[in-house]
Scaffold this active site. Structure first.
Site, PDB file in Angstrom:
ATOM      1  N   ASP A  37      42.705  34.467  46.187  1.00  0.00           N
ATOM      2  CA  ASP A  37      41.662  33.430  46.198  1.00  0.00           C
ATOM      3  C   ASP A  37      41.929  32.365  45.136  1.00  0.00           C
ATOM      4  O   ASP A  37      42.643  32.602  44.163  1.00  0.00           O
ATOM      5  CB  ASP A  37      40.286  34.055  45.963  1.00  0.00           C
ATOM      6  CG  ASP A  37      40.222  34.873  44.691  1.00  0.00           C
ATOM      7  OD1 ASP A  37      41.231  35.529  44.356  1.00  0.00           O
ATOM      8  OD2 ASP A  37      39.184  34.872  44.023  1.00  0.00           O
ATOM      9  N   GLU A  38      41.371  31.224  45.364  1.00  0.00           N
ATOM     10  CA  GLU A  38      41.249  30.157  44.361  1.00  0.00           C
ATOM     11  C   GLU A  38      42.571  29.776  43.712  1.00  0.00           C
ATOM     12  O   GLU A  38      42.651  29.569  42.497  1.00  0.00           O
ATOM     13  CB  GLU A  38      40.221  30.572  43.285  1.00  0.00           C
ATOM     14  CG  GLU A  38      38.843  30.805  43.863  1.00  0.00           C
ATOM     15  CD  GLU A  38      37.779  31.057  42.802  1.00  0.00           C
ATOM     16  OE1 GLU A  38      36.656  30.572  42.951  1.00  0.00           O
ATOM     17  OE2 GLU A  38      38.072  31.766  41.807  1.00  0.00           O
ATOM     18  N   LEU A  39      43.584  29.631  44.532  1.00  0.00           N
ATOM     19  CA  LEU A  39      44.873  29.198  43.989  1.00  0.00           C
ATOM     20  C   LEU A  39      44.764  27.754  43.501  1.00  0.00           C
ATOM     21  O   LEU A  39      44.263  26.887  44.202  1.00  0.00           O
ATOM     22  CB  LEU A  39      45.936  29.308  45.090  1.00  0.00           C
ATOM     23  CG  LEU A  39      47.354  29.538  44.618  1.00  0.00           C
ATOM     24  CD1 LEU A  39      47.460  30.855  43.875  1.00  0.00           C
ATOM     25  CD2 LEU A  39      48.295  29.524  45.802  1.00  0.00           C
TER      26      LEU A  39
END
EC number: 3.2.1.52
Lengths: 560, 560
Positions: free
Chosen positions: A337-339
């Protein structure tokens, strides 16, 4: 009048079956009081019963006597004192496996940790109005365990503290969950939770037949997991030496869960959310603690694994393999997630490695992810990822991959369109941390990013099949409520989670409709959820009051 | 360089005085480490010291050794190990009363329960960088106690668990609160709290120098208070016989509070919020449990005292007198919020009584209220009411009456315009229950009426003097955070209240500016509030994490 008709009439007169949560998918109950005989015993009619089934039976016997929960009505236990004098007694509960199953009996844990698509949790239960013998029949020890959980919920303490039920006969012809994945996620990295905190959470989950503990064990802030081949990670990354899960702690938790019908899905979030790894391996982390953090991450501290580095890819794959191979679950999450792209844009090493390989960042991410997924598959495990891996990036995911939809419940349809399996984890319904104020130190708005608070009522309205086609429904494995722990710790674990998280336990077990064919409805669910809450408190779980006690004792009188 | 100049320089270099909450109004600190000598003792230089002062000294000694709180920095206690080797030791703390006070020494409790306008909480404190002897000087034992509370906050545990401070010298020339009323309100009627829950709350209040416990003890849902002359009220109105505060419980709580510098303001809410009295005295309650409740009350169940009845007026006055006379506080609240006119319009008896007397409802309310207020004044007590009595009704209130402003912070100006004294209790800043979802059973909106959640940051921005003229500022006694317990109980008491409620403790002690002249500021307050929270946890109060521990150990690194 035949028995079936009588029961239907009784059901119509007495629609609130107070005790049961999640509501069985098939249920007939009456209004007869039955006492638990002092000589009551549970008979395990299983040849060579596994030890965890025998242990579960022991716990049921303890709960029957120890819950000491009086009915939630005005007068409490005293209301039934007179009627109990001549009530019949239940002397026995027999547990039986279906004939086809008796030759290959497995432990509850073995059944609970099977591949998510092949678990067998169904059971049938009868408790006659005449007392005598009750029975639970199932196709697996896990089914027997689910039946025991239902059975425990039927009993209340009388004025002398002795157990009785007021809803006999109880006939559950065939109860089994609508969805196999009924989960709870705990983040143990933003703040630490002890093994006993986790076990207490597993107790609560088990009470409402949840099947999956999603353990978000590490993150950018701390690395509390001791991994045999990588001891330096927790030595340098845990908040302290006492805030570490040792290998034996992990096995203790996994076993505690498994023997209570719960599979442990561990997550090592990669390549983002890994800043703390830089305290042991600075060579593997880009933009470690770079400032201002908001340019490099969704929350402080910044830091992501160098996904374009072969050494980092090997390190990550080894790390995941090292822990995954110690776990019985067939599921393991690599996060995703949330790269933050800017982190890599600003990282000279990553840019050099991309230049050298001729790959784009997305191609490198694909290589990086495939490496750990291939390793998991080699261990016979199914990779799990957050939705960005499926929707925002160009990563090749095998069809078996499980996608956690979290950013919005609306995103499930896009995942289904890619023919990938779904675990609903939507922040707009199931995030338990929302609405408690902003935790970033100087945000003037001072509200959480996912305001408002997600009430149990809101969670209870979740439709697992919304916006999906009929053909896509089989992609839905279930869902979970989630506790991100930026503002949580042992101090508020129980109170922020329970009984709220029981809402999804019913949504994903019972499915869209109650046994009488009506849709799930928060107003009629409330009295049963009061029961869940009070029973949890009796078992030492600090589940919060849903209403003034005055209302809890008076169904419907605190409605509008 | 003279000492004063040196201290100013040190202060500028080291602006975050981590430990102290509320921030003293005068403060100079350094950066020298001082150990607490193994032979450290507290010397009470007071002739015939009252027992509660000696007990407070004992508790301070316990806290110094027992808190075991390591500094909230990376490395925790180990960071100071080397520097501590040659640190000087503090061997003594002396407590001294100012010369004018030594002839009339009163107990902490006697000082804490004095009239709100005449309490003396000030103290001075010195702790030399050279070790040796520290001192606290005050005009009262209550002042000495506040000084002890400050002293306790200066100490941390080293790696061996021994206490030291890192902020010597500490010079507090004259610290005293900006406002005398720094409160916390607990509703024990919607759900019950045990005596030990209340004591734990008093412990937490005392840690941040709160002065007033507002005990909203009874309400429409339950009557857990045993009143000697009216035993039937709790016998019929408590949730159970074990959910009652006996007379000795009340004295226990009042004494526990008083000896910790806290006055107990009890409230018997009248004439509304009294439905439960109908279980003993139906003759006194109009619209008891009338339905639909929303036509008769703000929440279920409906029921209000028959304010036009002479018998009910006498009953109410007797009831209030009976309990008020057992309490040391000079403050007592008769409530007066959320009066529902329709309840009386629909009540035949009330209408007949109004007809007979020729009074309007407002005139009858005035007579009813005057009766209990006159009785309180005859006991030497000052009446306290909710704002509606001052703003919405035509009730004659003496100038000494204290008004709790709750509906909106904006309403303080209107109360001040009537020249009445104010305790800020605004739902838009200080209601701890807001934002946790709707508790009414079938409200589809499912949000609380006072959404959103009131974060500590929001509470911390409260301006006690907003919209008031210079001349009106003396009307502000202070303020309080409040816990209405529809969705609370012992399970979440600590976690919903702490450390959040400490925000107003600083607002009303420290006033508008910090010792360096800058305004209160949530960003710089946060590290100190982390300290408050961690120290509370060490003392067994389940105060919640404000941030990931990673942030708590790194000042400013989790700001935007």
């Amino acid at each position: 009048m035949k028995t079936d008709n009588l029961l239907l009439v009784l059901f119509a007169v007495y629609p609130v079956v107070r005790a049961l949560w999640p509501m069985p998918r098939s249920l007939q109950t009456g209004t007869t009081l039955v006492k638990l005989s002092p000589s009551f015993s549970i008979e395990v009619d299983v040849a060579h019963p596994p030890q965890d089934l025998l242990d579960a039976v022991s716990r049921t016997n303890q709960h029957l006597k120890g819950d000491m929960l009086q009915r939630l009505i005005v007068g409490r236990a005293s209301s039934d004192t007179a009627a109990l004098v001549h009530a019949p007694s239940l002397t026995k509960l027999s547990l039986t496996l279906a004939p086809a199953e008796v030759t290959s009996v497995k432990s509850i844990m073995a059944e609970a940790t099977k591949d998510i698509a092949s678990r067998r949790e169904g059971y049938s239960l009868t408790l006659p109005a005449s007392g005598g013998a009750a029975s639970i029949v199932a196709n697996s020890t896990l089914g027997l365990f689910r039946g025991l959980t239902t059975f425990e919920q039927l009993w209340y303490a009388d004025s002398a503290g002795d157990p009785y039920t007021y809803q006999a006969p109880v006939i559950i012809a065939d109860d089994s969950p609508a969805y196999p994945y009924r989960g709870f996620m705990l983040d143990t990295a933003r703040n630490f939770f002890s093994v006993s905190d986790i076990k207490r959470t597993l107790d609560a989950m088990s009470m409402v037949k949840m099947s999956q503990f999603h353990w978000h064990v590490v993150d950018s802030q701390s690395f509390p997991l001791s991994i045999p081949d990588f001891p330096e990670l927790s030595q340098n990354g845990a908040y302290s030496s006492s805030e570490v899960y040792s290998s034996s702690d992990v096995q203790d938790i996994v076993t505690y869960a498994g023997t209570r019908g719960i599979d442990v899905l561990m997550e090592i979030d990669t390549p983002g959310h890994t800043a703390i790894i830089s305290t042991s391996h600075p060579e593997h982390v880009a933009c470690a603690q770079a400032t201002p953090w908001e340019n490099f991450a969704n929350e402080p501290p910044a830091g992501q694994l160098r996904l374009a580095s072969a050494a980092t890819t090997n390190f990550t794959t080894s790390l995941i393999t090292s822990i995954a191979k110690t776990l019985p679950s067939t599921l393991f999450s690599t996060g995703g997630d949330e790269l933050n792209v800017n982190c890599y844009t600003q990282d000279a090493q990553t840019q050099a490695e991309l230049d050298e390989s001729g790959k784009t960042l997305e191609e490198a991410l694909n290589t990086f992810t495939q490496s750990s997924h291939d390793a998991l598959k080699a261990l016979g495990k199914t990779p799990v990822v957050w939705e960005e891996m499926a929707l925002d990036h160009n990563v090749t995911l095998s069809n078996s991959t499980v996608i956690m939809v979290w950013i919005s419940s609306q995103d499930a349809a896009a995942v289904a369109a890619k023919n990938l399996r779904i675990v609903h984890s939507p922040s707009d319904y199931f995030y338990l941390d929302c609405g408690a104020g902003e935790w970033i130190g100087n945000d003037p708005a001072a509200n959480s990013w996912c305001d408002p608070f997600k009430s149990w009522q809101k969670a209870y309205t979740f439709d697992p099949l919304a916006n999906l086609t009929e053909a896509q429904t089989s992609l839905v494995l279930g869902g979970q409520q989630l506790l991100w722990a930026e503002q949580s710790g042992p101090e508020n674990l129980d109170s922020i989670a329970w009984p709220r998280a029981a809402a999804s336990a019913e949504v994903f077990w019972t499915g869209a409709t109650l046994p009488d064919g009506t849709p799930l409805n928060g107003t009629t669910a409330l009295p049963r959820l009061h029961d869940v809450r009070f029973r949890m408190v009796q078992r030492g779980i600090n589940a919060i009051a849903l209403q003034p006690q005055w209302c809890a004792l008076r169904d419907g009188q605190c409605n509008m």
